[in-house]
Design a protein around this motif. Structure first.
Motif, PDB file in Angstrom:
ATOM      1  N   SER B  68       0.823  -1.215   0.000  1.00  0.00           N
ATOM      2  CA  SER B  68       0.000   0.000   0.000  1.00  0.00           C
ATOM      3  C   SER B  68       0.850   1.255   0.000  1.00  0.00           C
ATOM      4  O   SER B  68       0.574   2.199  -0.725  1.00  0.00           O
ATOM      5  N   GLY B  72       0.981   1.628  -3.668  1.00  0.00           N
ATOM      6  CA  GLY B  72      -0.291   2.329  -3.768  1.00  0.00           C
ATOM      7  C   GLY B  72      -1.507   1.444  -3.957  1.00  0.00           C
ATOM      8  O   GLY B  72      -2.540   1.906  -4.422  1.00  0.00           O
ATOM      9  N   VAL B  74      -4.337  -0.453  -2.156  1.00  0.00           N
ATOM     10  CA  VAL B  74      -4.955  -0.637  -0.842  1.00  0.00           C
ATOM     11  C   VAL B  74      -5.514  -2.050  -0.750  1.00  0.00           C
ATOM     12  O   VAL B  74      -6.263  -2.488  -1.615  1.00  0.00           O
ATOM     13  N   LEU B  76      -7.453  -4.867   1.834  1.00  0.00           N
ATOM     14  CA  LEU B  76      -8.082  -5.212   3.108  1.00  0.00           C
ATOM     15  C   LEU B  76      -7.983  -6.711   3.332  1.00  0.00           C
ATOM     16  O   LEU B  76      -8.678  -7.272   4.165  1.00  0.00           O
ATOM     17  N   ILE B 271      -8.326  -4.092   9.129  1.00  0.00           N
ATOM     18  CA  ILE B 271      -8.386  -2.651   9.394  1.00  0.00           C
ATOM     19  C   ILE B 271      -7.245  -2.250  10.332  1.00  0.00           C
ATOM     20  O   ILE B 271      -6.627  -1.209  10.171  1.00  0.00           O
ATOM     21  N   VAL B 274      -4.203  -1.684   8.337  1.00  0.00           N
ATOM     22  CA  VAL B 274      -4.271  -0.378   7.675  1.00  0.00           C
ATOM     23  C   VAL B 274      -3.922   0.719   8.680  1.00  0.00           C
ATOM     24  O   VAL B 274      -3.151   1.638   8.388  1.00  0.00           O
ATOM     25  N   ILE B 277      -0.077   1.008   9.291  1.00  0.00           N
ATOM     26  CA  ILE B 277       0.770   1.693   8.315  1.00  0.00           C
ATOM     27  C   ILE B 277       0.437   3.177   8.222  1.00  0.00           C
ATOM     28  O   ILE B 277       1.304   3.987   7.948  1.00  0.00           O
ATOM     29  N   ILE B 278      -0.820   3.548   8.500  1.00  0.00           N
ATOM     30  CA  ILE B 278      -1.152   4.978   8.452  1.00  0.00           C
ATOM     31  C   ILE B 278      -0.511   5.702   9.633  1.00  0.00           C
ATOM     32  O   ILE B 278       0.127   6.738   9.470  1.00  0.00           O
ATOM     33  N   ILE B 282       2.999   5.875   6.015  1.00  0.00           N
ATOM     34  CA  ILE B 282       2.842   5.216   4.717  1.00  0.00           C
ATOM     35  C   ILE B 282       4.091   5.475   3.892  1.00  0.00           C
ATOM     36  O   ILE B 282       4.551   6.612   3.788  1.00  0.00           O
ATOM     37  N   PHE B 331      -8.941   3.353  17.152  1.00  0.00           N
ATOM     38  CA  PHE B 331      -8.270   3.077  15.889  1.00  0.00           C
ATOM     39  C   PHE B 331      -8.870   3.906  14.765  1.00  0.00           C
ATOM     40  O   PHE B 331      -8.158   4.523  13.970  1.00  0.00           O
ATOM     41  N   GLY B 332     -10.215   3.946  14.730  1.00  0.00           N
ATOM     42  CA  GLY B 332     -10.883   4.723  13.682  1.00  0.00           C
ATOM     43  C   GLY B 332     -10.543   6.200  13.765  1.00  0.00           C
ATOM     44  O   GLY B 332     -10.176   6.823  12.768  1.00  0.00           O
ATOM     45  N   ILE B 335      -6.930   6.803  12.704  1.00  0.00           N
ATOM     46  CA  ILE B 335      -6.758   6.710  11.251  1.00  0.00           C
ATOM     47  C   ILE B 335      -7.128   8.053  10.626  1.00  0.00           C
ATOM     48  O   ILE B 335      -6.380   8.634   9.819  1.00  0.00           O
ATOM     49  N   ILE B 336      -8.297   8.584  11.041  1.00  0.00           N
ATOM     50  CA  ILE B 336      -8.781   9.835  10.437  1.00  0.00           C
ATOM     51  C   ILE B 336      -7.869  11.001  10.792  1.00  0.00           C
ATOM     52  O   ILE B 336      -7.449  11.769   9.916  1.00  0.00           O
ATOM     53  N   LEU B 339      -4.557  10.766   8.920  1.00  0.00           N
ATOM     54  CA  LEU B 339      -4.678  11.043   7.485  1.00  0.00           C
ATOM     55  C   LEU B 339      -4.847  12.532   7.234  1.00  0.00           C
ATOM     56  O   LEU B 339      -4.329  13.074   6.260  1.00  0.00           O
ATOM     57  N   PRO B 343      -0.286  12.951   7.297  1.00  0.00           N
ATOM     58  CA  PRO B 343      -0.476  11.798   6.408  1.00  0.00           C
ATOM     59  C   PRO B 343       0.756  10.904   6.330  1.00  0.00           C
ATOM     60  O   PRO B 343       0.644   9.768   5.905  1.00  0.00           O
TER      61      PRO B 343
END
Lengths: 298, 364
Positions: B68, B72, B74, B76, B271, B274, B277-278, B282, B331-332, B335-336, B339, B343
């Motif tokens: 990812s 690039g 993505v 899941l 998830i 993901v 790495i975020i 990344i 976690f959610g 992530i937001i 990003l 980022p």
């Protein structure tokens, strides 16, 4: 034969549900180019809001659907305004991961408020059925099919005739050119998320109506709408409906015949059949049945 | 004065060096020494097991970052590839009692092969479609593993006790120089040795020709194709390496846990990768490790000190959020936030701090 007809009707009804979820995906993808993994979360939120307004606050059922649609639309627009607005100009995979983050928030937040129990939505259809010969039609399923057709028609009229719908199509086609024509891309984005929220509420209500009940795993049912949109093509509302119905039919027919004719595929194979169909379709037609093939120029 | 210590690139050879400065060499030695000493300095089972899990996830996260972050694409589907490795180990290690190197390598090979079969889809589809396809893989995988009862024990799960000796070293209870170590201590060394190996592999991939090709694909695939990068070769290649690393992580996960059920490899696990790495960063190799450490420590802190946070429920059913829900929401949210605000993740924060002190006390 009766069995077959029965399975077909059930398939079309489930397919209409998937179509309702899928239409929400399509409107966001069409206008903003984002694959919204949080759509299942919006569906979940929509049906719990309806439950809360109707059962806890005692508002009449149809009015509470309407109120929940408005609330969910506002929530969708708020997500766009306060979260996704920051991601303008970022690569699409970053935006996609952001919606995965949203999904990861909405699901536990909903179960934290309303718990894990199966709740009764209190819809007027319940488990009523109509009979035609040997075939049984659940009233709720008929409503779902009618509703999916109405929403599709509304989408068609909106995108074809209303100035906002045309503006949305223009923005999706070429953002910069649309802005140059005086279209507010921000309003288009916010509106598409709002529409997705409202449609998600309808989908959630129909998923929870009848024997199903309001329950957290509705969002996993909503994930099966992914195969439906991939099948139909990500940017086509009609494709979403056709894809949804094909997926629904394959699912009920698998559930009806696979245990008898192919038991080696295991219990609950109908649950993963849509994903298998999706992978096969992507091998043959990468842009789905009705999607626009992407033109790549240097 | 020769500005040898500054990060100055004078020719291509400098750009390709594994260690670009003396400090980076020194810091690698320091980190290695710390990793060697840590289990002895901190013999606490709780924290050691947190670090072992973090190491296992770090191996998987390095793989996902190659796919990812550098290419690039993505995905899941990382939970599915972890499951492939875990069940290869169950077949070869637990059932046939083959030795450690065999089941570990076989897991990586099987993961890589499955990745190679799925890879061509990645070739056909561009980034976003792959995320959807790999989502399907997670569900299909769970179905297959739940129904393959003779191997996996069905939805209830199965014990997983693969042999852990390597020559005179037994990683179940290491005994070196007359001193005996616990299972957690031994596992820590095994897992983190493999983390360093994976880091070395990943670093060598990204600093050489394939790495540059992958980054070209990530940045603009059409342009990459025009300048002669074979999209098929490198996309599938990235997929194979990433799945092999995920499978290796799965093999270690199953063996360390001594028990696995098919539903541990669910969407939330993907998830989590993901997330790693975020948050870690990344497109940086060592960021994957930072992210895995972060993802391992956060739930540990919540479960250990959750009692003193007011809105977390103290007993099941007493109302409030469960620890699992808190983790999922955290976690959610992270992530937001990452990003939007950073980022490039914690790795970028670290590089900024380093850059600040490099020229300290001058600000530039």
């Amino acid at each position: 034969m009766t069995n077959f007809l029965q399975l077909c009707f059930a398939g079309v009804a489930i397919g209409a549900l998937y179509a309702l979820v899928a239409l929400g995906f399509v409107v966001i993808y069409k206008a903003t180019g984002v694959i919204n993994f949080a759509q299942g979360g919006l569906v979940l939120l929509g049906c719990y809001l309806t439950y809360n307004i109707h059962q806890t606050w005692g508002v009449p059922f149809y009015l509470s659907i309407l109120l929940a649609m408005v609330a969910c639309a506002l929530f969708g627009a708020a997500i766009e305004r306060f979260v996704l607005r920051w991601m303008v100009g970022q690569p699409t995979f970053a935006v996609l991961m952001l919606t995965i983050g949203l999904l990861s928030i909405i699901d536990p937040a909903v179960t934290a408020v309303w718990g894990f129990d199966r709740l009764n939505l209190g819809d007027p259809w319940g488990i009523e059925v109509l009979k035609s010969g040997e075939v049984v039609f659940a009233v709720k399923d008929i409503w779902t099919i009618v509703l999916a057709a109405v929403v599709l028609l509304a989408f068609f009229l909106f995108f074809r005739y209303s100035s906002m719908g045309v503006a949305m199509r223009a923005t999706a086609f070429d953002q910069e050119a649309a802005i140059a024509q005086g279209i507010s891309a921000r309003r288009v984005f916010a509106l598409s998320w709002a529409i997705a929220g409202a449609v998600a509420t309808l989908a959630g209500v129909m998923l929870a109506a009848g024997a199903g009940g309001v329950r957290p795993d509705i969002q996993y049912i909503a994930l099966i709408a992914f195969p439906a949109i991939i099948l139909g093509g990500l940017d086509s509302p009609a494709g979403a409906v056709v894809g949804g119905i094909i997926i629904g039919l394959t699912q009920t027919l698998t559930a009806g015949y696979q245990p008898e004719y192919a038991p080696w595929l295991g219990n609950g194979f109908n649950g993963v059949m849509p994903y298998l169909v999706m992978i096969v379709i992507l091998m043959v037609r990468p842009y789905g049945l009705f999607g626009t093939p992407e033109v790549r120029r240097v | 004065m020769r500005l040898r210590n500054l990060n100055m690139t004078r020719d291509y050879a400098d750009d390709l060096k594994l260690f670009r400065t003396r400090q980076s060499k020194a810091s690698i030695v320091a980190v290695l020494a710390l990793a060697l000493l840590l289990p002895v300095l901190l013999p606490d089972d709780f924290w050691l097991s947190v670090l072992v899990y973090a190491g296992i996830f770090a191996i998987g996260a390095i793989g996902l970052n190659l796919l990812s972050g550098y290419t690039g694409q993505v995905s899941l589907g990382h939970a599915f590839f972890m499951a492939c490795g875990a069940y290869t180990t169950m077949m070869l290690g637990t059932r046939h009692e083959l030795p450690l190197p065999v089941w570990l390598l076989a897991s990586a090979v099987v993961g890589g092969l499955v990745g190679g079969i799925v890879g061509p889809f990645a070739l056909r589809l561009r980034g976003n479609y792959l995320a959807v396809i790999s989502l399907g893989l997670v569900f299909l995988g769970q179905h297959v593993f739940e129904n393959w009862e003779s191997l996996t024990g069905g939805p209830g799960g199965n014990g997983s006790t693969a042999p852990l000796s390597l020559g005179f070293l037994d990683f179940n209870a290491l005994a070196v120089g007359g001193r005996a170590y616990t299972r957690n201590q031994s596992f820590f060394w095994l897992v983190w040795a493999l983390v360093f190996l994976s880091l070395l592999i990943a670093k060598n991939i990204v600093r050489s020709r394939p790495g540059r090709a992958m980054q070209a694909i990530r940045d603009r695939d059409v342009a990459a194709q025009v300048i002669g990068v074979s999209l098929g070769r490198y996309k599938v290649g990235a997929f194979v390496v990433s799945s092999a690393l995920a499978a290796m992580a799965g093999a270690l996960f199953a063996t360390y846990q001594q028990f696995i059920a098919p539903d541990s490899f669910n969407l939330f696990l993907s998830i989590q990768f993901v997330f790693m790495i975020i948050v870690g960063g990344i497109g940086t190799v060592f960021g994957s490790v930072i992210g895995a450490l972060f993802a391992g420590l956060l739930p540990a802190l919540v479960s250990k000190y959750g009692g003193s946070i007011p809105f977390i429920e103290q007993q099941p059913g007493a109302g409030g959020l469960t620890v699992f829900q808190v983790n999922q929401i955290a976690f959610g949210v992270l992530i937001i936030l990452f990003l939007i605000l950073e980022p490039r993740g914690l790795a970028a924060v670290w590089l900024r701090i380093k850059a600040y002190f490099r020229a300290w006390p001058f600000s530039y």
